[in-house]
Design a protein around this motif. Structure first.
Motif, short mmCIF file in Angstrom:
data_model
loop_
_atom_site.label_atom_id
_atom_site.label_comp_id
_atom_site.label_asym_id
_atom_site.label_seq_id
_atom_site.Cartn_x
_atom_site.Cartn_y
_atom_site.Cartn_z
N ARG A 88 0.83 -1.21 0.00
CA ARG A 88 0.00 0.00 0.00
C ARG A 88 0.87 1.26 0.00
NH1 ARG A 88 -4.48 -1.44 4.68
NH2 ARG A 88 -5.01 -3.51 3.90
N TYR A 89 2.07 1.12 0.54
CA TYR A 89 2.96 2.27 0.62
C TYR A 89 3.78 2.46 -0.65
CZ TYR A 89 1.48 2.35 5.43
OH TYR A 89 0.70 2.40 6.56
N ASN A 90 3.47 1.66 -1.67
CA ASN A 90 4.04 1.87 -3.00
C ASN A 90 2.97 2.38 -3.96
OD1 ASN A 90 6.69 1.22 -2.47
ND2 ASN A 90 6.41 -0.95 -2.90
N ILE A 91 1.84 2.83 -3.42
CA ILE A 91 0.75 3.39 -4.21
C ILE A 91 0.30 4.68 -3.55
CG2 ILE A 91 -1.58 3.03 -5.12
CD1 ILE A 91 -1.12 0.01 -4.80
N VAL A 92 0.28 5.75 -4.32
CA VAL A 92 -0.18 7.05 -3.80
C VAL A 92 -1.43 7.47 -4.55
CG1 VAL A 92 0.34 9.53 -3.73
CG2 VAL A 92 2.03 7.88 -2.94
N ASN A 93 -2.46 7.84 -3.81
CA ASN A 93 -3.69 8.37 -4.39
C ASN A 93 -3.72 9.88 -4.22
OD1 ASN A 93 -4.75 5.85 -5.09
ND2 ASN A 93 -5.70 5.56 -3.08
N VAL A 94 -3.85 10.58 -5.32
CA VAL A 94 -4.05 12.03 -5.28
C VAL A 94 -5.55 12.27 -5.50
CG1 VAL A 94 -3.46 14.25 -6.31
CG2 VAL A 94 -1.73 12.44 -6.15
N ASN A 95 -6.20 12.75 -4.46
CA ASN A 95 -7.64 12.89 -4.45
C ASN A 95 -8.03 14.33 -4.78
OD1 ASN A 95 -7.80 10.14 -3.23
ND2 ASN A 95 -6.88 11.20 -1.49
N VAL A 96 -8.76 14.54 -5.87
CA VAL A 96 -9.08 15.89 -6.32
C VAL A 96 -10.55 16.21 -6.05
CG1 VAL A 96 -7.29 15.82 -8.09
CG2 VAL A 96 -9.61 15.14 -8.68
N TYR A 97 -10.85 17.50 -6.09
CA TYR A 97 -12.21 17.96 -5.82
C TYR A 97 -13.15 17.68 -7.01
CZ TYR A 97 -10.67 20.43 -1.62
OH TYR A 97 -10.18 20.74 -0.37
N THR A 98 -14.45 17.69 -6.71
CA THR A 98 -15.47 17.36 -7.72
C THR A 98 -15.42 18.28 -8.92
OG1 THR A 98 -16.91 16.56 -5.94
CG2 THR A 98 -17.96 17.02 -8.07
N ASP A 99 -15.17 19.58 -8.70
CA ASP A 99 -15.25 20.55 -9.80
C ASP A 99 -13.97 20.64 -10.62
OD1 ASP A 99 -13.69 21.68 -7.86
OD2 ASP A 99 -14.68 23.62 -7.85
#
Length: 302
Positions: free
Chosen positions: A110-121
């Motif tokens: 899991r620490y070899n995967i990064v999620n960049v979470n962006v806003y809806t708009d």
């Protein structure tokens, strides 16, 4: 261990995944004058990192890229990659950055995967993702097409105005080298440093990949709103390639300095986008390839 970052909170915490070393130790046989001795040596850490985007309108994360990197500053790396590839327009587009939280994925991985979470708009511009295109193309891409691809993205030639002196350029290499803590242990890792016009080191990032070191550094500046990138100098420990100059053009960096030589396409890009490109900056000398008007020489009236 902090496993998430929210840019709006202004955190400057440097994130290193648990159980991951930037300089893991391994057993080696050291041979000198016909005699062998066993001891442990530090090596440059290398593991894959998958960069993913999550958007409220899409059910599953979008896999953007997989890069081999030295663990550490992973959130900076992901943000810098998405910024310099033109996928995310601004820091404000990011809601948070996290490691993978999928219970179906092995705990350590899991620490070899990064999620960049962006806003809806936020509108995603995945068509701007050029690194995958250049590295996977089997038929090759001509230099002219490479430069035109940057122009299509709306990148403009940089304005004049920012200057520094030859005496400051002379000292950048020493400052960078003395600040490379992981290189000191391993002897096998690249660095990218961000300097102001007076030669003060503002930030430094290290990685086994030259492009990753630059992405980490620019991602740090992108996330934390440091002094404008248009008012400083990027220095890299190796050579300068097209990709590094492309990142400089996207970020608006006026001066790029390297310990080694530039490629021909890096030269062409620097010339076209009015970037000052310097190579072989070591041992009291350097070569100016493009943009010499930004370097004020001692004893010169210009």
């Amino acid at each position: 261990m902090e496993e998430s970052l929210h840019p709006e909170k202004g955190s400057e915490h440097r994130v290193t995944p648990p159980h991951r070393s930037q300089a893991p130790r391994r057993k080696v046989h050291q041979v000198r004058q016909g005699q062998s001795q066993v001891h442990t040596d530090s090596l440059a850490g290398e593991e894959p990192l998958e960069i993913r985007l999550t958007h409220p309108s899409v059910r599953d994360p979008i896999s953007i890229a997989v890069t081999m990197r030295t663990p550490g500053d992973d959130f900076d790396l992901a943000a810098g990659f998405l910024f310099t590839e033109g996928i995310l327009p601004s820091r404000e587009a990011i809601h948070s950055i996290t490691y993978c939280r999928d219970p179906k994925v092995d705990g350590e991985q899991r620490y070899n995967i990064v999620n960049v979470n962006v806003y809806t708009d936020v509108s995603l511009h995945l068509e701007h993702l050029t690194r995958h295109f250049y590295t996977s193309s089997s038929c090759g891409v001509c230099g002219k097409a490479s430069l035109e691809a940057i122009e299509v993205r709306g990148i403009q030639a940089l304005p004049d105005g920012f200057t520094t002196t030859d005496e400051i350029i002379y000292e950048l290499g020493n400052t960078l080298r003395l600040s490379q803590s992981v290189f000191e242990k391993t002897g096998g890792i690249h660095a990218a440093g961000w300097f102001d016009g007076q030669g003060n080191l503002l930030a430094l990032r290290e990685d086994i990949g030259r492009h990753n070191a630059v992405d980490k550094l620019l991602g740090h500046a992108f996330l934390h709103k440091h002094p404008p990138l248009s008012q400083g100098i990027l220095m890299v420990s190796g050579r300068t390639s097209f990709e590094i100059l492309q990142k400089a053009a996207v970020a608006g960096i006026p001066i790029v300095v390297a310990v080694s030589a530039p490629s021909s396409l890096a030269y062409d890009l620097a010339h076209q986008f009015n970037i000052t490109l310097i190579g072989f900056a070591r041992e009291g000398r350097f070569n100016i390839y493009t943009g010499g008007h930004r370097i004020l020489l001692k004893g010169s009236n210009h």
